[in-house]
Design a protein around this motif. Structure first.
Motif, PDB file in Angstrom:
ATOM      1  N   PHE A  72       0.830  -1.198   0.000  1.00 62.12           N
ATOM      2  CA  PHE A  72       0.000   0.000   0.000  1.00 62.12           C
ATOM      3  C   PHE A  72       0.867   1.252   0.000  1.00 62.12           C
ATOM      4  N   ALA A  90       2.343   1.963  -3.245  1.00 68.06           N
ATOM      5  CA  ALA A  90       1.419   2.343  -4.305  1.00 68.06           C
ATOM      6  C   ALA A  90       0.999   3.804  -4.221  1.00 68.06           C
ATOM      7  N   ILE A  91       1.176   4.452  -3.067  1.00 64.80           N
ATOM      8  CA  ILE A  91       0.842   5.877  -2.971  1.00 64.80           C
ATOM      9  C   ILE A  91       1.782   6.647  -3.895  1.00 64.80           C
ATOM     10  N   PRO A  92       1.240   7.415  -4.841  1.00 66.92           N
ATOM     11  CA  PRO A  92       2.136   8.173  -5.720  1.00 66.92           C
ATOM     12  C   PRO A  92       2.999   9.116  -4.884  1.00 66.92           C
ATOM     13  N   PRO A  93       4.321   8.987  -4.955  1.00 66.12           N
ATOM     14  CA  PRO A  93       5.210   9.739  -4.053  1.00 66.12           C
ATOM     15  C   PRO A  93       4.996  11.254  -4.043  1.00 66.12           C
ATOM     16  N   PRO A  94       4.594  11.899  -5.173  1.00 67.77           N
ATOM     17  CA  PRO A  94       4.449  13.359  -5.117  1.00 67.77           C
ATOM     18  C   PRO A  94       3.475  13.849  -4.046  1.00 67.77           C
ATOM     19  N   VAL A  95       2.469  13.036  -3.667  1.00 68.98           N
ATOM     20  CA  VAL A  95       1.522  13.512  -2.652  1.00 68.98           C
ATOM     21  C   VAL A  95       2.199  13.635  -1.290  1.00 68.98           C
ATOM     22  N   ILE A 116      10.043  18.509  -7.914  1.00 65.72           N
ATOM     23  CA  ILE A 116       8.728  19.054  -7.575  1.00 65.72           C
ATOM     24  C   ILE A 116       8.677  19.575  -6.147  1.00 65.72           C
ATOM     25  N   LEU A 157       0.730   6.898 -13.382  1.00 68.91           N
ATOM     26  CA  LEU A 157      -0.070   7.386 -12.247  1.00 68.91           C
ATOM     27  C   LEU A 157       0.700   8.458 -11.472  1.00 68.91           C
ATOM     28  N   ILE A 158       1.986   8.206 -11.269  1.00 68.28           N
ATOM     29  CA  ILE A 158       2.801   9.188 -10.537  1.00 68.28           C
ATOM     30  C   ILE A 158       2.783  10.535 -11.264  1.00 68.28           C
ATOM     31  N   LEU A 159       2.954  10.503 -12.586  1.00 64.69           N
ATOM     32  CA  LEU A 159       3.015  11.754 -13.332  1.00 64.69           C
ATOM     33  C   LEU A 159       1.652  12.421 -13.431  1.00 64.69           C
ATOM     34  N   THR A 185       1.295  14.130 -10.161  1.00 65.45           N
ATOM     35  CA  THR A 185       2.254  15.240 -10.111  1.00 65.45           C
ATOM     36  C   THR A 185       1.735  16.447 -10.871  1.00 65.45           C
ATOM     37  N   MET A 195      -7.389  16.269   2.929  1.00 70.09           N
ATOM     38  CA  MET A 195      -6.184  16.017   2.145  1.00 70.09           C
ATOM     39  C   MET A 195      -5.758  14.545   2.290  1.00 70.09           C
ATOM     40  N   TYR A 196      -5.726  14.054   3.532  1.00 75.91           N
ATOM     41  CA  TYR A 196      -5.345  12.656   3.736  1.00 75.91           C
ATOM     42  C   TYR A 196      -6.332  11.702   3.076  1.00 75.91           C
ATOM     43  N   VAL A 235      -5.299  11.461  -0.391  1.00 73.98           N
ATOM     44  CA  VAL A 235      -4.062  10.676  -0.481  1.00 73.98           C
ATOM     45  C   VAL A 235      -4.384   9.184  -0.391  1.00 73.98           C
ATOM     46  N   LEU A 236      -5.280   8.851   0.536  1.00 74.70           N
ATOM     47  CA  LEU A 236      -5.705   7.452   0.689  1.00 74.70           C
ATOM     48  C   LEU A 236      -6.274   6.922  -0.626  1.00 74.70           C
ATOM     49  N   THR A 296      -5.642   8.017  -3.698  1.00 73.54           N
ATOM     50  CA  THR A 296      -4.588   7.798  -4.704  1.00 73.54           C
ATOM     51  C   THR A 296      -3.811   6.514  -4.399  1.00 73.54           C
ATOM     52  N   GLY A 297      -3.603   6.240  -3.099  1.00 73.18           N
ATOM     53  CA  GLY A 297      -2.926   4.994  -2.735  1.00 73.18           C
ATOM     54  C   GLY A 297      -3.722   3.778  -3.170  1.00 73.18           C
ATOM     55  N   LEU A 298      -5.041   3.838  -2.953  1.00 76.93           N
ATOM     56  CA  LEU A 298      -5.878   2.700  -3.343  1.00 76.93           C
ATOM     57  C   LEU A 298      -5.873   2.519  -4.856  1.00 76.93           C
ATOM     58  N   GLY A 335      -3.401   3.287  -6.748  1.00 77.61           N
ATOM     59  CA  GLY A 335      -2.089   2.694  -7.004  1.00 77.61           C
ATOM     60  C   GLY A 335      -2.090   1.193  -6.776  1.00 77.61           C
ATOM     61  N   VAL A 336      -2.693   0.760  -5.664  1.00 81.19           N
ATOM     62  CA  VAL A 336      -2.763  -0.674  -5.376  1.00 81.19           C
ATOM     63  C   VAL A 336      -3.526  -1.386  -6.487  1.00 81.19           C
ATOM     64  N   ASN A 366      -1.479  -1.653  -9.677  1.00 77.02           N
ATOM     65  CA  ASN A 366      -0.458  -2.698  -9.564  1.00 77.02           C
ATOM     66  C   ASN A 366      -1.058  -4.087  -9.675  1.00 77.02           C
TER      67      ASN A 366
END
Lengths: 258, 272, 268
Positions: free
Chosen positions: A97, A100-105, A192, C195-197, C200, C226-227, C230-231, C233-235, C237-238, C241
């Protein structure tokens, strides 16, 4: 003769592209795409000055130190997790998990904790670079050959001997794959975190040029970032070829076998 | 009982290895598998003993128990009178899978040297042992090569060099020649016989090949299918000087072969 | 005792769940017992409440949709372009040797270096996002396809030539099946980078999407919100993947030659 032809093959296209850019942009009136000559003279004016100490150096140092800290942490955590089936079962979903969080956040989050100073940027780079190294180290250690492991036990290797001569070299091909991924994430985060909130650094300077419509200077910054990326990747590639020369040889031998 | 077990130990040599009623039971939540059902035998000092058994006879499990890589669930293994609880210093192992038992990131020399280094031996002494071990296996000029640059047979020679440089009392070999071609295999068999003569080391050699067991050993132990026990313990009364053509065409060789073959067939049919 | 039985019955899956539960509990407790300030780091329960609240707003779903769309479109362009260019370059030895150094030179250029340029050209729009996403992820695909084409068994190629396969026939029946598993690895890596870009671009340039919502929540002091983003975006991402890995495994499954090299991830 073969060396010469290899050299020609390597430089032909880059030279052609550079020449193409030079002539295509010569006398360009397009505001956003200034002549390459202008960009290059801006490059010399902008970066061969106090900026190299005030902006380039801090960026590069933050990237290098954040990256090395993350690599060290990834190895230190990855080896024990990779060695223990049980520990791995407990922590793997959490790590998946976090990875998977995009690092920029991480940038807006860590600004809350650490403000906009160097600490924040270091923390951003470390916490973004950590996951690829960590997960690849775990994977590499997990996939170590059982027969080799039995060999180290049968010949009564010490704990240190097992780590230095078996675990780390055996996991090295995957560790380096992780290091490569981490490096590209690290560069993204370096840039960034400076674009989002900073008072110095390459990313900060480029955004300043963009906002003041100093276009050739902005282009020179883009080229500088490209150079920084290329140099870091080359250094890593050099280390990788040194450390993994056995692996590339082994792969080539297997390839010729089949 | 003790006399009985030692009866087959050749010429009353003192016992070096004593495998006493070794049992290995794997149990999981769903089922229990008895791999070793009380294996007992002894090996005398300086003997060459082969263990032969059908595939799936727990040969590798048995070797792991003997070498201290695995703790048996019952019984004991003693080497020089001391119970084996972890890999003992007086024992060296040669694995079947040579490509995976040599460190691919080290040169041949470094592979042979590393166990000696781990044992804290001085550099000078290591150098001597490495060069004599490599000479003994007929590899004098590949010390700086990497294992994967060598053929399979040469890689297994490196593994043997590593084992003998370790100066063990007993050399334990787990189907070491199962993965090499026939000619290389014959060469390696003769190499092992020669080393045994020359170094006076005790050899415990596991194989699934009956001919190989008879050709090499002074004694052959036949294993049953699992749960494994020693079914038969045959003294090989062939002349000590052996060669691939002559020895294998002796009529006694044929008789021994027939006897062992019958045993193994029976083992496969009773529990397989 | 119950717990022990649960672990025995379900093994690693249960251990993983326990790990996640402990992780969530720690995140809940840290701010509650005052180890970290709840101003910066609200307990996870507050984040979930904020997430539920956001999920009731249309802006959340629009942002989610826009992010996923930018990601998918950018990835699709990168995959098609990377595959096409890779197969083309890979088919001609001379071309491959000519372009190798250029690829090595361009690949490490961080795509974020292009941010100022796309801001000037396209502003805070989805086009900006697409440029960054495509530039970053096309290399992943291109490099893997080139590895794949190089890995084609010469014997298979000679066989095809001896049966007088045309260039197209060779591509279709010899090159493509060898390359496919490599391509899948490239897609998996490209999906994560894309996803990262995407995030960004939304975060830094302010292109519409989840990243912009994170920036807005942060500047507005809505920390729990905000969190919550973030949660999410993490989901995502999972999920990305997992789907990529399932697809990869499926392709590898019928493919006879699963080679270790394909597990070697490479990134620009």
């Amino acid at each position: 003769m073969r060396v010469l032809s290899r050299f020609l093959y390597a430089v032909a296209l880059p030279c052609l592209l550079a020449l193409g850019w030079w002539f295509a942009s010569r006398g360009s009136q397009n505001f956003f795409f200034p002549p390459l000559s202008g960009i290059l003279s801006a490059f010399a004016d902008v970066w061969f000055s106090a900026k190299i100490v005030e902006d380039v150096l801090p960026s590069v140092l933050r990237l290098a130190s954040g990256y090395l800290i993350a690599a060290g942490m990834g190895l230190a955590l990855g080896v024990p997790i990779g060695l223990s089936t049980r520990l791995r079962a407990y922590v793997e979903p959490v790590l998946e998990f976090l990875r998977a969080i995009p690092p920029p956040v991480l940038v807006p989050i860590l600004i809350l904790f650490a403000g906009i100073g160097t600490t924040m940027k270091l923390m951003v780079i470390v916490s973004g670079c950590l996951w690829p190294v960590l997960l690849n180290t775990i994977e590499g250690v997990r996939g170590l050959d059982e027969t080799l492991g039995a060999t180290t036990r049968a010949y009564r290797f010490t704990r240190r001997g097992r780590l230095v001569h078996f675990i780390l070299p055996g996991a090295a091909p995957l560790i380096f794959a992780g290091l490569r991924q981490s490096l590209s994430i690290g560069i993204i985060l370096m840039v960034i975190s400076e674009m989002f909130a900073a008072s110095n650094g390459i990313g900060f300077t480029i955004v300043q040029f963009q906002r003041s419509f100093a276009i050739p200077e902005m282009w020179s910054g883009i080229i500088l970032l490209g150079l920084v990326g290329f140099i870091f990747a080359s250094v890593l590639g050099f280390v990788e070829r040194r450390v993994l020369h056995w692996y590339f040889g082994l792969r080539a031998a297997e390839r010729n076998d089949t | 009982m003790i006399e009985d077990r030692n009866a087959a130990t050749a010429q009353g040599r003192p016992t070096l290895l004593d495998v006493d009623a070794v049992k290995m039971v794997y149990s999981s939540a769903h089922r229990t598998v008895e791999a070793l059902g009380g294996v007992r035998f002894t090996v005398g000092d300086g003997e060459f003993v082969c263990i032969v058994g059908p595939s799936g006879a727990g040969k590798t499990t048995l070797l792991k128990c003997i070498s201290g890589l695995l703790r048996p669930t019952g019984g004991t293994v003693r080497l020089e009178g001391t119970e084996v609880k972890a890999p003992p210093q007086a024992m060296a192992l040669v694995f079947q899978d040579y490509a995976r038992s040599l460190f691919p990131w080290m040169t041949v020399e470094a592979n042979v040297e590393l166990p000696l280094k781990q044992a804290g031996m001085a550099r000078r002494q290591r150098r001597d042992l490495i060069s004599s071990a490599l000479a003994d296996v007929g590899l004098t000029d590949v010390g700086s090569a990497y294992p994967w640059q060598l053929s399979g047979g040469m890689q297994q020679r490196v593994a043997i060099a590593r084992a003998i440089a370790y100066r063990p009392r007993i050399l334990v070999m787990d189907e070491p020649f199962a993965a090499v071609d026939a000619q290389t295999r014959a060469d390696l068999e003769d190499l092992v016989r020669d080393l045994w003569h020359k170094l006076g080391v005790t050899v415990l050699f596991v194989t699934h090949d009956i001919d190989e067991a008879i050709y090499l050993g002074e004694r052959v132990l036949a294993l049953s299918a699992s749960p494994t026990v020693v079914m038969d313990d045959i003294a090989i009364d062939l002349p000590d000087a052996r060669d691939q053509i002559g020895t294998r065409s002796l009529s006694r060789f044929g008789e021994l072969r027939k006897e062992l073959y019958g045993q193994i067939q029976r083992a496969r049919h009773t529990s397989g | 005792m119950r717990g022990a039985m649960f672990v025995q019955a379900y093994g690693d899956a249960a251990r993983g769940l326990i790990g996640l539960a402990v992780f969530a509990a720690v995140l809940e407790l840290l701010p509650r017992i005052g180890v970290v300030s709840h101003v910066y780091f609200p307990p996870i329960s507050a984040i979930v409440v904020a997430l539920v609240h956001e999920a009731g707003r249309a802006a959340f779903w629009v942002s989610l949709f826009l992010t996923l769309r930018s990601w998918a479109v950018g990835l699709a362009i990168a995959v098609i372009a990377g595959t096409g260019v890779g197969l083309f370059i890979g088919s001609f030895e001379t071309l491959r040797r000519l372009t190798a150094s250029t690829i090595e030179l361009l690949r490490p250029i961080p795509s974020v270096a292009l941010i100022p340029l796309v801001v000037l050209l396209y502003g805070s729009t989805i086009r900006s996002t697409l440029v960054l996403v495509v530039y970053a992820s096309v290399w992943q695909v291109l490099i893997q396809v080139l590895y794949g084409v190089q890995d084609v068994d010469p014997v298979a190629r000679q066989t095809a030539v001896s049966f007088r396969f045309g260039r197209w026939g060779q591509l279709r029946h010899v090159v493509w099946p060898t390359t496919l598993p490599y391509l899948m690895t490239g897609i998996r890596l490209a999906a994560a980078v894309a996803l990262i870009l995407t995030i960004t671009s939304e975060l830094i340039i302010g292109a519409p999407g989840l990243g912009k919502q994170i920036a807005l929540a942060q500047s507005g002091g809505a920390v729990a919100t905000m969190y919550a983003y973030v949660l999410v975006t993490g989901l995502i991402g999972v999920a990305v993947n997992l789907v990529a890995r399932v697809l990869e495994r499926r392709v590898m499954h019928w493919h006879p030659s699963v080679r270790p090299s394909m597990h070697r991830a490479r990134t620009p």
